[in-house]
Structures are given as C-alpha cells and as structure tokens.
Design a protein around this motif. Structure first.
Motif, PDB file in Angstrom:
ATOM      1  N   LEU A  83      16.197 -37.168  20.057  1.00  0.00           N
ATOM      2  CA  LEU A  83      14.779 -37.091  19.679  1.00  0.00           C
ATOM      3  C   LEU A  83      13.937 -38.061  20.501  1.00  0.00           C
ATOM      4  CD1 LEU A  83      12.680 -35.831  17.819  1.00  0.00           C
ATOM      5  CD2 LEU A  83      13.203 -37.590  16.124  1.00  0.00           C
ATOM      6  N   LYS A  84      14.465 -39.251  20.770  1.00  0.00           N
ATOM      7  CA  LYS A  84      13.741 -40.222  21.595  1.00  0.00           C
ATOM      8  C   LYS A  84      13.520 -39.669  23.004  1.00  0.00           C
ATOM      9  CE  LYS A  84      13.994 -43.515  18.409  1.00  0.00           C
ATOM     10  NZ  LYS A  84      12.811 -44.080  17.731  1.00  0.00           N
ATOM     11  N   LEU A  85      14.539 -39.019  23.544  1.00  0.00           N
ATOM     12  CA  LEU A  85      14.437 -38.483  24.893  1.00  0.00           C
ATOM     13  C   LEU A  85      13.497 -37.277  24.958  1.00  0.00           C
ATOM     14  CD1 LEU A  85      18.191 -38.692  25.980  1.00  0.00           C
ATOM     15  CD2 LEU A  85      16.332 -40.247  26.572  1.00  0.00           C
ATOM     16  N   ILE A  86      13.480 -36.473  23.898  1.00  0.00           N
ATOM     17  CA  ILE A  86      12.567 -35.328  23.850  1.00  0.00           C
ATOM     18  C   ILE A  86      11.117 -35.814  23.850  1.00  0.00           C
ATOM     19  CG2 ILE A  86      11.698 -33.476  22.345  1.00  0.00           C
ATOM     20  CD1 ILE A  86      14.620 -32.949  21.567  1.00  0.00           C
ATOM     21  N   ASN A  87      10.840 -36.823  23.054  1.00  0.00           N
ATOM     22  CA  ASN A  87       9.471 -37.362  23.012  1.00  0.00           C
ATOM     23  C   ASN A  87       9.068 -37.931  24.370  1.00  0.00           C
ATOM     24  OD1 ASN A  87       9.064 -36.707  20.307  1.00  0.00           O
ATOM     25  ND2 ASN A  87       9.918 -38.645  19.585  1.00  0.00           N
ATOM     26  N   PHE A  88      10.004 -38.596  25.036  1.00  0.00           N
ATOM     27  CA  PHE A  88       9.708 -39.137  26.367  1.00  0.00           C
ATOM     28  C   PHE A  88       9.510 -38.016  27.382  1.00  0.00           C
ATOM     29  CE2 PHE A  88      11.163 -40.691  30.534  1.00  0.00           C
ATOM     30  CZ  PHE A  88      10.241 -41.716  30.728  1.00  0.00           C
ATOM     31  N   SER A 107      14.505 -32.793  28.847  1.00  0.00           N
ATOM     32  CA  SER A 107      15.312 -33.451  27.820  1.00  0.00           C
ATOM     33  C   SER A 107      16.791 -33.180  28.034  1.00  0.00           C
ATOM     34  CB  SER A 107      14.895 -32.965  26.427  1.00  0.00           C
ATOM     35  OG  SER A 107      13.555 -33.270  26.166  1.00  0.00           O
ATOM     36  N   ASN A 108      17.141 -31.947  28.388  1.00  0.00           N
ATOM     37  CA  ASN A 108      18.547 -31.627  28.666  1.00  0.00           C
ATOM     38  C   ASN A 108      19.064 -32.412  29.854  1.00  0.00           C
ATOM     39  OD1 ASN A 108      19.444 -29.849  26.670  1.00  0.00           O
ATOM     40  ND2 ASN A 108      18.544 -28.072  27.658  1.00  0.00           N
ATOM     41  N   MET A 109      18.227 -32.578  30.865  1.00  0.00           N
ATOM     42  CA  MET A 109      18.649 -33.341  32.038  1.00  0.00           C
ATOM     43  C   MET A 109      18.874 -34.818  31.678  1.00  0.00           C
ATOM     44  SD  MET A 109      16.081 -31.597  34.847  1.00  0.00           S
ATOM     45  CE  MET A 109      16.629 -32.583  36.242  1.00  0.00           C
ATOM     46  N   LEU A 110      17.972 -35.375  30.888  1.00  0.00           N
ATOM     47  CA  LEU A 110      18.103 -36.777  30.494  1.00  0.00           C
ATOM     48  C   LEU A 110      19.272 -36.988  29.540  1.00  0.00           C
ATOM     49  CD1 LEU A 110      14.347 -37.761  29.961  1.00  0.00           C
ATOM     50  CD2 LEU A 110      15.847 -38.486  31.824  1.00  0.00           C
ATOM     51  N   PHE A 111      19.375 -36.111  28.546  1.00  0.00           N
ATOM     52  CA  PHE A 111      20.457 -36.261  27.566  1.00  0.00           C
ATOM     53  C   PHE A 111      21.804 -36.016  28.228  1.00  0.00           C
ATOM     54  CE2 PHE A 111      23.165 -35.081  23.954  1.00  0.00           C
ATOM     55  CZ  PHE A 111      22.850 -36.089  23.060  1.00  0.00           C
ATOM     56  N   GLY A 112      21.840 -35.042  29.144  1.00  0.00           N
ATOM     57  CA  GLY A 112      23.075 -34.786  29.870  1.00  0.00           C
ATOM     58  C   GLY A 112      23.459 -35.956  30.747  1.00  0.00           C
ATOM     59  N   ALA A 113      22.449 -36.611  31.335  1.00  0.00           N
ATOM     60  CA  ALA A 113      22.710 -37.769  32.187  1.00  0.00           C
ATOM     61  C   ALA A 113      23.264 -38.943  31.391  1.00  0.00           C
ATOM     62  CB  ALA A 113      21.428 -38.197  32.897  1.00  0.00           C
ATOM     63  N   ILE A 114      23.011 -38.952  30.092  1.00  0.00           N
ATOM     64  CA  ILE A 114      23.500 -40.037  29.246  1.00  0.00           C
ATOM     65  C   ILE A 114      24.823 -39.673  28.584  1.00  0.00           C
ATOM     66  CG2 ILE A 114      23.015 -41.376  27.153  1.00  0.00           C
ATOM     67  CD1 ILE A 114      20.078 -41.316  27.903  1.00  0.00           C
ATOM     68  N   SER A 115      24.909 -38.435  28.066  1.00  0.00           N
ATOM     69  CA  SER A 115      26.099 -38.031  27.309  1.00  0.00           C
ATOM     70  C   SER A 115      27.168 -37.391  28.181  1.00  0.00           C
ATOM     71  CB  SER A 115      25.704 -37.041  26.210  1.00  0.00           C
ATOM     72  OG  SER A 115      25.299 -35.805  26.764  1.00  0.00           O
ATOM     73  N   GLY A 116      26.761 -36.771  29.312  1.00  0.00           N
ATOM     74  CA  GLY A 116      27.727 -36.108  30.173  1.00  0.00           C
ATOM     75  C   GLY A 116      28.260 -34.800  29.628  1.00  0.00           C
ATOM     76  N   SER A 117      27.619 -34.259  28.602  1.00  0.00           N
ATOM     77  CA  SER A 117      28.110 -33.042  27.968  1.00  0.00           C
ATOM     78  C   SER A 117      27.018 -31.987  27.900  1.00  0.00           C
ATOM     79  CB  SER A 117      28.622 -33.349  26.553  1.00  0.00           C
ATOM     80  OG  SER A 117      28.900 -32.169  25.835  1.00  0.00           O
ATOM     81  N   GLY A 118      27.266 -30.820  28.516  1.00  0.00           N
ATOM     82  CA  GLY A 118      26.314 -29.728  28.454  1.00  0.00           C
ATOM     83  C   GLY A 118      26.236 -29.118  27.069  1.00  0.00           C
ATOM     84  N   VAL A 119      27.376 -29.002  26.396  1.00  0.00           N
ATOM     85  CA  VAL A 119      27.398 -28.435  25.045  1.00  0.00           C
ATOM     86  C   VAL A 119      26.625 -29.322  24.078  1.00  0.00           C
ATOM     87  CG1 VAL A 119      28.883 -27.818  23.098  1.00  0.00           C
ATOM     88  CG2 VAL A 119      29.578 -27.231  25.427  1.00  0.00           C
ATOM     89  N   ALA A 120      26.823 -30.654  24.186  1.00  0.00           N
ATOM     90  CA  ALA A 120      26.099 -31.585  23.320  1.00  0.00           C
ATOM     91  C   ALA A 120      24.594 -31.496  23.570  1.00  0.00           C
ATOM     92  CB  ALA A 120      26.591 -33.012  23.554  1.00  0.00           C
ATOM     93  N   SER A 121      24.200 -31.339  24.835  1.00  0.00           N
ATOM     94  CA  SER A 121      22.777 -31.210  25.168  1.00  0.00           C
ATOM     95  C   SER A 121      22.185 -29.947  24.550  1.00  0.00           C
ATOM     96  CB  SER A 121      22.588 -31.179  26.689  1.00  0.00           C
ATOM     97  OG  SER A 121      22.998 -32.383  27.282  1.00  0.00           O
ATOM     98  N   ALA A 122      22.882 -28.834  24.716  1.00  0.00           N
ATOM     99  CA  ALA A 122      22.398 -27.556  24.181  1.00  0.00           C
ATOM    100  C   ALA A 122      22.251 -27.622  22.667  1.00  0.00           C
ATOM    101  CB  ALA A 122      23.343 -26.430  24.573  1.00  0.00           C
TER     102      ALA A 122
END
Length: 435
Positions: A83-88, A107-122
C-alpha cells in the motif's frame, strides 16, 4: 544405438511421460534421470553417483539467498508495504493517461524490486488496485491485463530468485552482475506495458479524477521512504562490497520484519504461518535443484547439449536465426513449466550454444529469465496469470484477448534484449562487475 543415446532417450521420454500423468516436476526429473543413469552405470554406482550429485548440487553458499528472499517477500506481502508503494507510485504515474493503470504498473515494478516475486506483486498490488479501478469505471478485463502483464518485472529487477538459480547452474556467473543486468530489461518491460496501457486509456477516455496536491505528495513520499530504502540497502550494499547477495537476503528479512512491525501491519501471531509458507516454497525450489543435479550429470555424460547444438546448426548457421529459434523454444517451454525447473533443465542445453555464438553468459541469463517470465502470464500454467485473474475475479478466457497487445510489446522488448547486448551488459560493465 549406443548407451549414451539410449540413456538420453529414457531421460527425456520418462520426464515427459511423468509430467503428462501429473507427477511433480522435481520427482519426474529425479526418477527419469536415475533410470537413465542405470543404463550407463551398475545399480550401486548409479545410486552412489545420484546421491553425490544431489549433495554437490546443493553445496552452494549462494543458494541460502533463496529461502531468505522468499521469506522477505512473504513478510512484505503481509506487512502492508504494498500500500505504501502504491501511494508513492501515484506521484510518478498520476499525470499519465489512465493513471490508475499506470500506478498499478509502477507499483508492480517497485514491489517486485523489493520482494523479487511476480506472483506476490500480482496478488498484493492487484488485490488493492482492482476494486479501486472498477469504482473509477475501468474495464475489469483491462485492469486485470495491466496487472498481470506488469507483475513479472520483479523477476528481472533485483533481487530475483530466478537469477540466483541461474547463477548457480551456470557456474562462474556473478550474482551481482546478473542483478545489475536485470534492471534495464525489467524497466523496458514495464515501460512497454505503460505505453500500451496509456494508449488504450487515452482511447477509452480513462481520466484521472483526483490529482494529489503538493503537500500530499510530500507526505506520501516520506511515508514510502523506509520501504524504498530497502532497495538501496540491499543492492547498494552488494555493489559497495559491504556484503554478498546471500548476506543481503538475510538483511532484507530483518529490514522488512522491522519495517512491518513499525508500520504495525504485522503481528507475532502471523509469523508462524509466514515461516511455514516460506519453508514450503523453499523446499520446492531446493528439491528441484537437487533432482536437476542428477539430470545435469546425465546430460553432460550423454552430450545432449552437443546433440541439440548440432541439430540447430543443421537447420541454419545464422546466429540471428539460431537465437530466434532458442527464444521460441523457451517461450513454448515457459507456457507449461515454472521458471525454476526450466532454468535448471535448459541452461546446460542452450548456454554452451549461445557462448559459441559470442553471447555473454550474463546476457543469456537475462534472455532466459525474460522468456520464462513471459511464460508466467501465458496459459496453460501461468502462475501470475491465474493469480491476477483470481484477485480481479475474472476468468482467464476473458482476460486473454486484453493481454494480446501487451504480449506483442513485451515480445518486442525480448528481441531487443536478445540482439542488443548493451541493454543487459551496460550497467554491470559500468559497475565494474564484468571481468
């Protein structure tokens, strides 16, 4: 027919047969490879060699990064960081056509860059953005397609477990160099999705109904800094030589854990379930690595990579056509096989061919992971495709048509990555990671 050819046929046919009847990939590979080894060696020798290959295949310090990065991703997925990354992301994408769709992509690019997981991002980003987009009047099929098409960027933008697996299989390939090599291809993937999404948004009249004020932008930015700092800490520490990629994975766990507790979005009661899920996911990957080590030995002994190389060269000696054929094969493989086992199986086959064509192992690794990442959003397997459809409450047959323009744009980027080495090698070279 000699013993080596017989063993190769047994392994290949056995693996395909077990997969068709629904046997898990790791077990299919392990049983078929052991059966092939029995043709080459006596029973006792095959048993001892198989056991040795399993231990040798897992005897790598770099592999410790996989469970740690999986754990970090699971913590972030439960810790409200999305949620923090989506707002940013709204600050970056708010003025583009179809700002909600663009926010989803960033947001998917940022969250993926942090978590390393495409499924988690989706799941994390799509779960938040889908209801908001529907309220704003976006077509659910379009919103789902945008989320699905952009989620795999996290498999290229570091940290990436798939790149770590490739580095382990390929041998003397630096994880740090691969991490840096993934940035530009991952960003190009996301940019291509943004262009297509913007074109459709403008055509359909998806306009922004609320622009953030300057004070809101400042507030959101400060709120997101701790989450974004994880990228700086992990990647910056690796590049500065402060710690290795494996040590960085452990730091990512501690950082994400402390951050989630500070945000008060994670409780101690949730940790046992997170640890259990991490253990299950890690066990799947590690067991695949163990089974594939037996297959790698059989392939080396039977010279399967050489046979395939000769087959390709018999078709054409044009490097451009050979690389195109390899891409098509990998794209087809990616539609029914998860990235990790595909990397384990096809790296020993295609890496020597591409090296003989003058391609860097780093560039090949990015091309390989790019292909297999595209497979995660295509039927019939497509884990990100299924996840994106589930969080958007939409069927696969409804979203496929909306995904086609995105497929075309992503495939164009794949060709750029394949034929323009600097896209993958520029950043590692600038950072002095290519020797």
């Amino acid at each position: 027919m000699d013993l080596a050819t017989t063993a190769a046929l047994i392994m290949l046919i056995g693996t395909v047969f077990f997969l068709i009847i629904g046997t898990p990939i790791s077990i299919s590979v392990g049983i078929s490879s052991f059966a092939a080894m029995l043709v080459i060696l006596p029973y006792q020798g095959a048993t001892v060699t198989s056991a040795q290959r399993i231990f040798v295949g897992l005897d790598s310090f770099a592999l410790l990064a996989i469970p740690f990065f999986i754990l970090a991703g699971n913590i972030m997925n439960s810790g409200g960081i999305a949620l923090k990354l989506i707002n940013f992301s709204k600050i970056i994408s708010g003025f583009f056509p179809g700002s909600l769709a663009q926010t989803n992509i960033v947001s998917n690019m940022l969250f993926g860059a942090i978590s390393g997981s495409g499924v988690a991002s989706a799941a994390a980003v799509g779960g938040i953005m889908s209801p908001i987009a529907q309220k704003e009047g976006y077509d659910p099929k379009f919103s789902a397609a945008v989320n699905i098409a952009s989620a795999p960027t996290g498999m290229l933008i570091p940290p990436s477990n798939t790149l770590i697996v490739y580095a382990t299989v390929a041998g003397s390939v630096s994880v740090s160099a691969l991490f840096m090599a993934g940035y530009l291809p991952g960003i190009l993937w996301g940019t291509s999705v943004m262009i297509i999404a913007g074109w459709f948004a403008k055509k359909r009249g998806y306009i922004t109904k609320h622009h953030m004020t300057f004070s809101e932008c400042i507030k959101v930015s400060f709120s997101a800094i701790p989450s974004l700092s994880l990228i700086v800490v992990v990647i910056g520490g690796i590049l500065a030589g402060i710690f290795t990629a494996t040590e960085a994975s452990a730091i990512a766990v501690m950082y994400s854990l402390l951050l989630s507790f500070c945000y008060r979005t994670l409780t101690l009661k949730q940790l046992p379930d997170i640890l259990l899920q991490t253990a299950k996911m890690s066990a799947i990957v590690i067991f695949m690595l163990a089974a594939s080590s037996i297959m790698s030995w059989v392939m080396a002994f039977t010279q399967i990579p050489g046979m395939i190389a000769n087959m390709l060269l018999a078709l054409t000696d044009n490097p451009i056509l050979i690389l195109f054929i390899i891409n098509i094969i990998l794209l087809i493989v990616g539609t029914f096989m998860d990235p990790t086992p595909a990397v384990l199986i096809f790296t020993p086959i295609f890496l020597p061919i591409c090296i003989n064509l003058g391609m860097s192992p780093i560039q090949f690794g990015i091309m390989l992971v790019f292909n297999l990442s595209l497979g995660t959003i295509t039927p019939p397997v497509g884990p990100i495709l299924f996840t994106g459809c589930k969080v958007s409450n939409i069927s696969i047959d409804q979203v496929i048509k909306a995904l086609l323009p995105f497929f075309a744009a992503i495939f164009f980027v794949l060709l750029l990555v394949t034929y323009i080495p600097s896209i993958s090698l520029f950043l590692p070279d600038v950072m002095g990671l290519i020797k």
